[in-house]
Design an enzyme around this catalytic site. Structure first.
Site, PDB file in Angstrom:
ATOM      1  NE  ARG A 205     -19.695 -12.405 -35.047  1.00 30.86           N
ATOM      2  CZ  ARG A 205     -20.176 -11.382 -35.736  1.00 30.86           C
ATOM      3  NH1 ARG A 205     -19.672 -11.108 -36.936  1.00 30.86           N
ATOM      4  NH2 ARG A 205     -21.150 -10.636 -35.245  1.00 30.86           N
ATOM      5  NE  ARG A 213     -13.885  -5.764 -44.733  1.00 33.22           N
ATOM      6  CZ  ARG A 213     -15.037  -5.447 -45.307  1.00 33.22           C
ATOM      7  NH1 ARG A 213     -15.563  -4.256 -45.108  1.00 33.22           N
ATOM      8  NH2 ARG A 213     -15.664  -6.309 -46.071  1.00 33.22           N
ATOM      9  CD  GLU A 356     -21.005  -4.742 -43.546  1.00 30.81           C
ATOM     10  OE1 GLU A 356     -21.130  -5.291 -42.450  1.00 30.81           O
ATOM     11  OE2 GLU A 356     -20.965  -5.378 -44.621  1.00 30.81           O
ATOM     12  CB  SER A 359     -24.695  -5.850 -41.553  1.00 35.74           C
ATOM     13  OG  SER A 359     -25.637  -6.484 -42.402  1.00 35.74           O
TER      14      SER A 359
END
Length: 434
Positions: A205, A213, A356, A359
């Site tokens: 990414r 994080r 989270e 997802s």
């Protein structure tokens, strides 16, 4: 690990992984096994040198403070320096010190610049044993459910998830990029009648996220599966997967104790079966707690996610929960709308300690609906036509998710930065070592 000479004696602390033991050398005039020269040699061996030692294990009169093996020490009789270490950029003892403890500390940048030395601390050694077990438990659980492990390419012609956060490169003169996710390959495997698939592999990414994080490269734990009747089938797999994972990690008592000694954390609390809340229920909890500006048809911010995590912990006594049925406006174009209310979707996020980790969603498998949703989201259909076409030859209802290995380890252990659970972190500013 450490060495200290004093007169006719020398005290050495040996370290092997997470374990330490003391070796003592005393000058013995009668047997002459240990001479003054040997004690002088021992005292001069540099810290972190690799040594072979001959000795006799004995029970000391008093417990040995500062060693994990407190009720045994070795009476040294011989020593060989296999590989001498030069002066260290920082003391291992300083790198082992708790962040709230008095004494010299080693900052994060210095640690990461010399990661191959930083990894020698017992806490780091234990962290990566736990991280390894996360991957093994993930694989074991899904294999037991008849999932097929796949290995997808990481060189792609186009973006895996849309957007501009890709690492672009040239591939034999053509434009290409590193895979942001194995999602497209997982979905094509489902369309190829694989039924249930998973992958453990690198994910890239190109996000300039300077947070505690986020990483630019991490290990993705992904799975995809057909749906027979309802997307809750995926939630069943997720719940059982993490429950078994947490059960397995709890058995690593030595490693957890070692990590806790340097990075104190509260044991993870979780329910069986795992707690599930709808997005609407989560919003209601937030609004009741005073977060009146939360958009019931929008996404949650990082701050509201943390706040909800605290509310869930207080009410349900769990650090792990699933929030599902997110609003349509908060999900990607390929997310299946809820059949009973088009404002919502068959989607879900999973949280550990208010952050989270997953997802996911049921994917749209009908080309016509997929095209309509892409247009509604303002996408150029031509750029994703090959993706849409892949569902034109018979595609079963399906869904899945992905989670970062490093993030699971970080949150399970209550670490304050994902760089602590990444072997050699790759973030916007770091490409070495090695």
């Amino acid at each position: 690990h450490t060495v200290r000479g004093k007169g006719k004696s020398a005290f050495v602390v040996l370290r092997d992984g997470t374990q330490t033991v003391q070796v003592v050398f005393f000058v013995d005039k009668e047997s002459q096994v240990v001479s003054k020269g040997m004690v002088k040699f021992v005292s001069a061996v540099s810290k972190e040198s690799i040594v072979d030692i001959i000795g006799v294990p004995v029970k000391p009169d008093n417990a040995v403070d500062g060693c994990t093996l407190k009720h045994v020490e070795i009476q040294g009789q011989g020593i060989w320096a296999v590989s001498r270490a030069k002066q260290l950029p920082f003391e291992i003892a300083d790198a082992c010190r708790r962040e709230d403890e008095e004494g010299p500390k080693v900052n994060q940048d210095l640690r990461l610049e010399n990661r191959f030395i930083d990894l020698r601390t017992p806490a780091n050694n234990a962290i990566f044993k736990v991280q390894s077990q996360v991957g093994q438990l993930f694989r074991q659980n899904l294999l037991s459910k008849d999932f097929v492990e796949i290995h997808s390419p990481k060189l792609m012609a186009g973006s895996s998830e849309g957007g501009s956060s890709v690492f672009a490169l040239k591939y034999m003169g053509r434009d290409a990029c590193l895979a942001q996710s194995p999602q497209l390959c997982k979905q094509m495997a489902i369309c190829a009648d694989f039924g249930k698939v998973f992958e453990i592999g690198p994910v890239f990414r190109a996000e300039k996220s300077f947070t505690h994080r986020h990483l630019c490269e991490f290990v993705g734990l992904d799975f995809e599966m057909t749906i027979k009747e309802h997307y809750f089938e995926i939630l069943d797999v997720i719940g059982d997967l993490f429950e078994s994972m947490f059960d397995g990690l709890a058995k690593m008592t030595k490693e957890l104790e070692t990590i806790n000694a340097q990075y104190p954390f509260e044991p993870l609390e979780y329910l069986k079966p795992s707690l599930r809340l709808t997005f609407e229920e989560g919003v209601a909890m937030l609004q009741e707690a005073g977060f009146t500006d939360v958009d019931p048809l929008g996404d949650l911010s990082t701050e509201t996610e943390r706040a909800l995590g605290k509310l869930v912990k207080d009410k349900y006594k769990t650090d792990f929960y699933i929030l599902h049925r997110y609003p349509l406006n908060a999900r990607p174009f390929y997310t299946m709308p809820a059949p009973d209310n088009q404002d919502y979707t068959n989607s879900y996020d999973v949280f550990i300690r208010g952050e989270e980790i997953i997802s996911g969603a049921q994917r749209i498998h009908e080309p016509k609906l997929l095209t309509e949703r892409a247009i509604a989201c303002g996408l150029d259909v031509k750029t994703i036509q090959s993706y849409i076409d892949s569902f034109s030859y018979g595609a079963p209802p399906h869904g899945g998710c992905g989670v970062g290995l490093e993030r699971v380890a970080m949150l399970y252990l209550g670490l304050n930065n994902i760089r602590k659970s990444s072997l050699f972190p790759r973030d916007p500013q770091r490409l070495t070592p090695p």
